[in-house]
Scaffold this motif. Structure first.
Motif, short mmCIF file in Angstrom:
data_model
loop_
_atom_site.label_atom_id
_atom_site.label_comp_id
_atom_site.label_asym_id
_atom_site.label_seq_id
_atom_site.Cartn_x
_atom_site.Cartn_y
_atom_site.Cartn_z
N ALA A 1 -78.69 -64.98 44.08
CA ALA A 1 -77.69 -64.69 43.07
C ALA A 1 -76.91 -63.47 43.54
O ALA A 1 -77.24 -62.87 44.57
CB ALA A 1 -78.35 -64.43 41.72
N LEU A 2 -75.88 -63.10 42.81
CA LEU A 2 -74.98 -62.04 43.27
C LEU A 2 -75.25 -60.73 42.55
O LEU A 2 -75.58 -60.70 41.36
CB LEU A 2 -73.53 -62.45 43.05
CG LEU A 2 -73.06 -63.72 43.74
CD1 LEU A 2 -71.58 -63.96 43.48
CD2 LEU A 2 -73.35 -63.68 45.24
N THR B 1 -71.50 -59.34 47.10
CA THR B 1 -70.47 -60.38 47.00
C THR B 1 -69.47 -60.23 48.14
O THR B 1 -68.29 -59.91 47.93
CB THR B 1 -69.79 -60.32 45.63
OG1 THR B 1 -70.79 -60.23 44.61
CG2 THR B 1 -68.97 -61.58 45.37
N THR B 2 -69.95 -60.45 49.34
CA THR B 2 -69.10 -60.41 50.53
C THR B 2 -69.39 -61.63 51.38
O THR B 2 -70.50 -62.20 51.33
CB THR B 2 -69.36 -59.15 51.37
OG1 THR B 2 -70.70 -59.21 51.88
CG2 THR B 2 -69.18 -57.89 50.54
N LEU B 3 -68.42 -62.03 52.17
CA LEU B 3 -68.63 -63.15 53.07
C LEU B 3 -69.72 -62.85 54.09
O LEU B 3 -70.50 -63.74 54.47
CB LEU B 3 -67.31 -63.51 53.77
CG LEU B 3 -66.28 -64.24 52.91
CD1 LEU B 3 -64.92 -64.24 53.59
CD2 LEU B 3 -66.74 -65.65 52.60
N GLU B 4 -69.78 -61.60 54.53
CA GLU B 4 -70.79 -61.21 55.51
C GLU B 4 -72.20 -61.37 54.93
O GLU B 4 -73.10 -61.92 55.59
CB GLU B 4 -70.56 -59.76 55.95
CG GLU B 4 -69.29 -59.53 56.75
CD GLU B 4 -68.05 -59.46 55.89
OE1 GLU B 4 -66.94 -59.48 56.46
OE2 GLU B 4 -68.17 -59.42 54.65
N ALA B 5 -72.40 -60.90 53.70
CA ALA B 5 -73.71 -61.02 53.07
C ALA B 5 -74.07 -62.48 52.84
O ALA B 5 -75.23 -62.88 53.00
CB ALA B 5 -73.71 -60.26 51.74
N LEU B 6 -73.09 -63.28 52.48
CA LEU B 6 -73.31 -64.71 52.25
C LEU B 6 -73.75 -65.39 53.54
O LEU B 6 -74.74 -66.15 53.55
CB LEU B 6 -72.01 -65.33 51.72
CG LEU B 6 -72.05 -66.81 51.33
CD1 LEU B 6 -72.91 -67.02 50.11
CD2 LEU B 6 -70.62 -67.31 51.07
#
Length: 396
Positions: free
Chosen positions: A134-135, A171-176
């Protein structure tokens, strides 16, 4: 009954989980409500994105009156025509189609509970999927399961330990990219973080989340409790991004104030639940489903999804035209608007607005949240602009 009288009585009788309200409301009509002293308020919160048709809308009043005269509740041992109609309507509106299935509950939190159980069922062919993502700074509800997904430490702290296996990522593309692997059972997210102050996901985040979850066999579960049912100018906010999730949680605006929640599944996710694994005594009762059918039918008939898109754009234009130095940012979509403030005075703005007969919300000290009924028109926008301008001036 004076203000002090009812506040004292409420303080004695009501659990101390919320601050005692400043106003006791008595009735509503359209986009306005009146308190017990007869003061009128323009409602630009709509029960926190619930009253899609405003107050006392004839379509909802008639549906509830008619249904309550025949069947209110039968339990889930039986089916009713409104139940079937709503399930099929939701499959159509969400895009789940013939492969979709629906579970009903009584609230958004219950829809999320069903989603969490669905995630746990996605163990994979070798039982390796045990992580649920989850975020950070998200909100999914206050039950133990929903709170486990909620990414707000201040809400979670007093109730730890919560459901194990849930991880919160930035909530970042890198973390995703870093987080999703073959051990992830599901990613649960809001397309717009409503309780965080109406915060949009980064550009491309939702589409990339769909790509990665599909690649790794994880479920993409979208929380549309606040953003769904036309509020963002589409029936559901994920439709703006052109993606299809594996499940969507729906509540709030679906029945115009009558409590109901639903989880709609898509494709292979529809086969995860088996008999006896979930249920609800009140979920899908004929009164709530008849109300939801009436609300959704009126939204379609009156073109209120399109109205939300058009009036949302006009609302943003009017706020920008005020030219207040306090306003630094406008977020969200359609008629879910977050107003970013330059100083931590959101509570003061909301209080000044309430004094002047305008209901808005301060989810945090630098954000104002607006979520008016989907039926607003020129008159409501005119009244809002004047009252909001005054509130900003008083707070400044």
């Amino acid at each position: 009954m004076t203000l002090d009288d009812w506040r004292d009585r409420l303080g004695d009788a009501f659990m101390q989980t919320l601050v005692i309200p400043k106003v006791m409301l008595e009735r509503g009509d359209g986009c306005h409500v009146w308190d017990i002293d007869g003061k009128r308020y323009l409602d630009f919160l709509a029960g926190i994105a619930v009253n899609s048709l405003g107050h006392a809308h004839p379509a909802l009043v008639e549906a509830v009156s008619r249904q309550s005269a025949s069947l209110v509740h039968v339990s889930n041992y039986f089916a009713t025509p409104p139940l079937l109609e709503l399930a099929e309507r939701l499959r159509r509106l969400t895009g789940a189609g013939d492969g979709g299935r629906v579970i009903f509950g009584n609230s958004g939190a219950e829809a999320i509970e069903a989603a969490l159980k669905l995630a746990k069922l996605n163990k994979g062919p070798h039982g390796r999927r045990h992580r649920i993502l989850a975020l950070a700074n998200s909100f999914h509800g206050r039950t133990v399961g929903a709170l486990s997904l909620t990414g707000k430490p201040v809400l979670r702290a007093d109730f730890e330990p919560l459901v194990p296996g849930v991880e919160h990522i930035d909530t970042t593309l890198e973390a995703l990219e870093h987080a999703i692997d073959d051990h992830v059972a599901a990613l649960v997210l809001e397309v717009i973080k409503g309780e965080a102050g109406v915060i949009d996901l980064p550009e491309g985040f939702l589409r990339r989340a769909r790509e990665l979850t599909e690649r790794h066999g994880a479920l993409l579960i979208v929380d549309e409790i606040q953003t769904g049912v036309g509020r963002t100018g589409e029936w559901f906010a994920y439709q703006r991004e052109g993606i299809v999730p594996d499940a969507v949680a729906i509540a709030k605006g679906i029945a115009g104030g009558v409590p109901i929640g639903a989880l709609v599944t898509f494709g292979w996710a529809s086969d995860l639940f088996k008999a006896g694994q979930h249920g609800s005594t009140f979920g899908g009762n004929p009164l709530a489903t008849a109300a939801a059918n009436a609300v959704l039918g009126e939204i379609e008939r009156a073109g209120l999804v399109e109205n939300a898109a058009r009036r949302g754009a006009e609302l943003r234009e009017r706020i920008a035209a005020i030219g207040s130095p306090l306003v630094t940012e406008l977020r969200g979509a359609g008629l879910l608007v977050g107003v970013g403030l330059a100083e931590p005075v959101a509570s003061a703005v909301a209080a000044a607005a309430l004094d002047d007969g305008l209901i808005i919300n301060a989810p945090n000290e630098t954000s104002i949240r607006l979520a008016p009924p989907l039926i607003i028109g020129d008159a409501e926008l005119d009244e809002f602009e004047g009252k909001f301008r005054t509130a900003l001036e008083k707070a400044a």
